[in-house]
Design a protein around this motif. Structure first.
Motif, PDB file in Angstrom:
ATOM      1  N   GLY A  50       0.777  -1.230   0.000  1.00 19.07           N
ATOM      2  CA  GLY A  50       0.000   0.000   0.000  1.00 19.07           C
ATOM      3  C   GLY A  50       0.803   1.271   0.000  1.00 19.07           C
ATOM      4  O   GLY A  50       0.233   2.337   0.115  1.00 19.07           O
ATOM      5  N   ASP A  51       2.145   1.217  -0.108  1.00 14.36           N
ATOM      6  CA  ASP A  51       2.956   2.429  -0.071  1.00 14.36           C
ATOM      7  C   ASP A  51       4.102   2.295  -1.070  1.00 14.36           C
ATOM      8  O   ASP A  51       5.095   1.625  -0.796  1.00 14.36           O
ATOM      9  CB  ASP A  51       3.485   2.660   1.348  1.00 14.36           C
ATOM     10  N   PHE A  52       3.981   2.932  -2.238  1.00 15.89           N
ATOM     11  CA  PHE A  52       4.949   2.797  -3.314  1.00 15.89           C
ATOM     12  C   PHE A  52       5.800   4.058  -3.432  1.00 15.89           C
ATOM     13  O   PHE A  52       5.436   5.131  -2.951  1.00 15.89           O
ATOM     14  CB  PHE A  52       4.230   2.570  -4.651  1.00 15.89           C
ATOM     15  N   SER A  53       6.916   3.929  -4.133  1.00 14.63           N
ATOM     16  CA  SER A  53       7.742   5.071  -4.507  1.00 14.63           C
ATOM     17  C   SER A  53       7.328   5.547  -5.892  1.00 14.63           C
ATOM     18  O   SER A  53       6.805   4.786  -6.705  1.00 14.63           O
ATOM     19  CB  SER A  53       9.224   4.672  -4.513  1.00 14.63           C
ATOM     20  N   ARG A  54       7.600   6.824  -6.185  1.00 13.49           N
ATOM     21  CA  ARG A  54       7.190   7.422  -7.454  1.00 13.49           C
ATOM     22  C   ARG A  54       8.310   7.331  -8.488  1.00 13.49           C
ATOM     23  O   ARG A  54       9.487   7.449  -8.170  1.00 13.49           O
ATOM     24  CB  ARG A  54       6.839   8.903  -7.264  1.00 13.49           C
ATOM     25  N   GLY A  55       7.906   7.192  -9.745  1.00 14.60           N
ATOM     26  CA  GLY A  55       8.838   7.295 -10.848  1.00 14.60           C
ATOM     27  C   GLY A  55       8.907   8.723 -11.353  1.00 14.60           C
ATOM     28  O   GLY A  55       8.202   9.613 -10.863  1.00 14.60           O
ATOM     29  N   PRO A  56       9.739   8.996 -12.373  1.00  9.86           N
ATOM     30  CA  PRO A  56       9.851  10.359 -12.921  1.00  9.86           C
ATOM     31  C   PRO A  56       8.608  10.766 -13.699  1.00  9.86           C
ATOM     32  O   PRO A  56       7.841   9.917 -14.160  1.00  9.86           O
ATOM     33  CB  PRO A  56      11.075  10.257 -13.842  1.00  9.86           C
ATOM     34  N   LEU A  57       8.426  12.084 -13.859  1.00 12.76           N
ATOM     35  CA  LEU A  57       7.254  12.593 -14.567  1.00 12.76           C
ATOM     36  C   LEU A  57       7.324  12.269 -16.064  1.00 12.76           C
ATOM     37  O   LEU A  57       6.408  11.664 -16.614  1.00 12.76           O
ATOM     38  CB  LEU A  57       7.137  14.108 -14.367  1.00 12.76           C
ATOM     39  N   ALA A  58       8.383  12.689 -16.721  1.00 10.98           N
ATOM     40  CA  ALA A  58       8.524  12.473 -18.165  1.00 10.98           C
ATOM     41  C   ALA A  58       9.553  11.369 -18.385  1.00 10.98           C
ATOM     42  O   ALA A  58      10.751  11.631 -18.506  1.00 10.98           O
ATOM     43  CB  ALA A  58       8.942  13.761 -18.864  1.00 10.98           C
ATOM     44  N   ALA A  59       9.094  10.136 -18.425  1.00 13.49           N
ATOM     45  CA  ALA A  59       9.995   8.991 -18.557  1.00 13.49           C
ATOM     46  C   ALA A  59      10.348   8.756 -20.021  1.00 13.49           C
ATOM     47  O   ALA A  59       9.593   9.142 -20.927  1.00 13.49           O
ATOM     48  CB  ALA A  59       9.340   7.747 -17.970  1.00 13.49           C
ATOM     49  N   PRO A  60      11.475   8.096 -20.302  1.00 15.43           N
ATOM     50  CA  PRO A  60      11.811   7.741 -21.681  1.00 15.43           C
ATOM     51  C   PRO A  60      10.777   6.777 -22.262  1.00 15.43           C
ATOM     52  O   PRO A  60      10.041   6.099 -21.534  1.00 15.43           O
ATOM     53  CB  PRO A  60      13.182   7.064 -21.555  1.00 15.43           C
ATOM     54  N   THR A  61      10.727   6.718 -23.573  1.00 15.42           N
ATOM     55  CA  THR A  61       9.817   5.796 -24.258  1.00 15.42           C
ATOM     56  C   THR A  61      10.493   4.444 -24.484  1.00 15.42           C
ATOM     57  O   THR A  61      11.712   4.311 -24.381  1.00 15.42           O
ATOM     58  CB  THR A  61       9.369   6.375 -25.609  1.00 15.42           C
ATOM     59  N   PHE A  62       9.689   3.448 -24.785  1.00 18.48           N
ATOM     60  CA  PHE A  62      10.164   2.105 -25.143  1.00 18.48           C
ATOM     61  C   PHE A  62      10.095   2.014 -26.659  1.00 18.48           C
ATOM     62  O   PHE A  62       9.012   2.028 -27.246  1.00 18.48           O
ATOM     63  CB  PHE A  62       9.258   1.065 -24.477  1.00 18.48           C
ATOM     64  N   ASP A  63      11.237   1.932 -27.309  1.00 18.83           N
ATOM     65  CA  ASP A  63      11.289   1.997 -28.767  1.00 18.83           C
ATOM     66  C   ASP A  63      11.207   0.599 -29.378  1.00 18.83           C
ATOM     67  O   ASP A  63      12.014  -0.282 -29.051  1.00 18.83           O
ATOM     68  CB  ASP A  63      12.571   2.685 -29.218  1.00 18.83           C
ATOM     69  N   VAL A  64      10.214   0.398 -30.234  1.00 16.40           N
ATOM     70  CA  VAL A  64       9.979  -0.886 -30.887  1.00 16.40           C
ATOM     71  C   VAL A  64       9.818  -0.640 -32.383  1.00 16.40           C
ATOM     72  O   VAL A  64       8.878   0.042 -32.806  1.00 16.40           O
ATOM     73  CB  VAL A  64       8.714  -1.579 -30.323  1.00 16.40           C
TER      74      VAL A  64
END
Length: 522
Positions: free
Chosen positions: A367-381
């Motif tokens: 029930g208590d997570f850490s946050r990731g960055p706002l503008a994350a990199p994309t996954f390129d496929v």
């Protein structure tokens, strides 16, 4: 003291406050429930405007700041309770909270958020001039501020914003320009204008009511796709596979049932023969080191050697470092990709200050997570840039737009991974689908939705569902998605300034109305 009404005659300035009669209170509640019904299972633009129009009709010619504020609070509490009543399921059925306390929690949240609308209507009642243009513009500006406050204050809970009901109506053409909250402000203006016309003196009742069915019929019309302008151009087409495990929430973290879910997802992933496969949020409900021997290594080998790529939802971290709600990307000849959820769900993924006691009453794991960055990199496929977002995050279009400031690196495809299993067989599935459709239309990017219980769909860049699995079933959806490049006006300004331009517009409208009222009293 008198004020001039919008037809040029005189009307009495509101006098002492009176409390709502029973009939007015009932109409306010019915108007709120109509707004909730307008959002799902299918969006009904006309019903949303009519629901808010009923509140406008109650206050447009009445008197009493406190009376109007109370009517607005009743309207808002009914609308919000009718919108997210399914929170009761997550807290009671899956969280173990006693039913009375879970019911009070839902009602309390709705009642608290409805205070924004009550304050807005109280301010409008004090500042109204009796002039049509000023009063309608002020009404729209104040309701815009209500939507923005719900979207951002106290971490934000914008579920059920009025603009989502407009996704299939004529106001949808505004989405790539002003987004969902701008659409809601225009809908509020139409509701206020309709109420003002119907209540205007000096006309026969039939004449006053005639425009109402015309307005509602117009809102029921669906404009051609792309009527608001197509700001994007096609890129490549990817073949995609979306998984829908349909794991019951009460079994998802049950050790006796986890193995069955792991086996199904592993087998489905092994059979994939498309460019990209996407699993739901926490499709793998264990940390990688907690998985059976060879499980994660087998997935890495599968996508490290094959032609396809995978986005797999799972938790990451440890007790010491903290946990994240994440997506890992696997593909050949590339390092592992990781996306960590940025906008966390209050109580479900983080605990607001002072509410630890409430969360301790529920049996919800992690029930208590850490946050990731706002503008994350994309996954390129295969040259396409995939931008994941996790469940609740696609309510915040301005945060997704943060990835669009550099047009050359902006996402070409959006991918939402969700688990609405927390809310049972409720209308939450349909509501979340409309939210994703509007994000796709605002940003003019296709959206892949891989969910545990639905709605698992492929949405094109104009907000249309092109492929869909039946909800609450286990299945695999195979289809194609065409990436898009280019930036909409909404993506351009929201990516740079978030919602501040709308705050400025709503604040300026409210300030002009207040200053005009002050000059009249001077």
């Amino acid at each position: 003291m008198t004020a001039t009404d919008w037809r040029g005659g005189a009307r009495a300035t509101p006098q002492a406050a009176t409390w709502p009669t029973g009939g007015a209170a009932v109409v306010a509640v019915l108007g709120g429930l109509l707004q909730a019904w307008a959002l799902a299972p299918v969006p009904r633009a006309w019903a949303q405007v009519l629901g808010l129009g009923l509140l406008a009709a109650l206050v447009w010619r009445g008197t009493g700041v406190r009376r109007h504020a109370l009517l607005a609070w009743l309207h808002g509490t009914a609308a919000l309770t009718g919108t997210f009543w399914w929170l009761f399921i997550s807290m009671h059925r899956y969280g173990g909270l006693p039913a009375p306390l879970a019911g009070l929690a839902v009602l309390g949240l709705a009642g608290f958020l409805a205070l924004y609308g009550a304050l807005a209507v109280a301010a409008w009642t004090r500042w109204r001039s009796g002039r049509l243009v000023i009063d309608v513009a002020g009404w729209a500006a104040l309701w815009l501020l209500v939507d923005l406050a719900r979207a951002q204050w106290l971490t934000g809970f914008p579920w059920g914003a009025a603009g989502y009901a407009q996704i299939d109506g004529p106001l949808a053409v505004l989405a790539p320009w002003v987004g969902v909250y701008g659409m809601g402000a225009v809908a509020a203006a139409l509701a206020g204008l309709g109420a003002a016309w119907c209540l205007s003196p000096g006309r026969a009742l039939a004449v006053r009511l005639l425009p109402v069915p015309v307005l509602l019929a117009g809102l029921a019309w669906t404009p051609p796709a792309g009527s608001g302008g197509d700001f994007t151009r096609p890129t490549r087409t990817l073949s995609v596979t979306l998984l829908q495990g349909n794991v019951p929430q009460n079994e998802k973290f049950d050790p006796a049932q986890i193995e069955a879910g792991l086996i199904w997802h592993a087998e489905a992933l092994s059979r994939v023969d498309t460019d990209l496969v996407v699993t739901p949020e926490t499709a793998i409900p264990l940390l990688p080191e907690q998985l059976p021997d060879g499980y994660w290594a087998g997935l890495q080998r599968r996508f490290g050697q094959g032609r396809g790529a995978a986005l797999i939802g799972l938790p990451l971290g440890s007790f010491e470092r903290g946990y994240t709600n994440s997506v890992l990307g696997l593909q050949a000849a590339a390092p592992a990709y990781r996306y960590d959820k940025h906008h966390l769900v209050p109580f479900g993924e983080f605990i607001p200050w002072g509410f630890r006691w409430f969360v301790d009453l529920m049996a919800i794991p992690l029930g208590d997570f850490s946050r990731g960055p706002l503008a994350a990199p994309t996954f390129d496929v295969r040259g396409e840039r995939i931008a994941p977002n996790i469940c609740y995050e696609d309510l915040f279009g301005e945060e997704i737009a943060a990835g669009f400031t550099d047009a050359a690196r902006a996402p070409t495809v959006l991918a939402n991974v969700s688990n609405i299993g927390w809310f049972g067989r409720s209308v939450a599935v349909d509501q979340h689908l409309q939210i994703s459709r509007l994000r796709a239309l605002e940003l003019q990017r296709p959206m892949l939705r891989s969910t545990n219980t639905g709605a698992t769909v492929i949405i094109d860049h104009l907000g249309r569902v092109t492929h869909q699995l039946a909800p609450h079933t286990r299945g695999v959806l195979v289809g194609e998605v065409q990436g898009r490049s280019g930036v909409t006006p909404y993506a351009w300004w929201a990516g740079r300034w978030r919602l501040w331009p709308l705050w400025g517009l709503g604040g300026a409208g409210a300030l002009c109305m207040a200053l005009a009222a002050r000059r009249r009293r001077a």
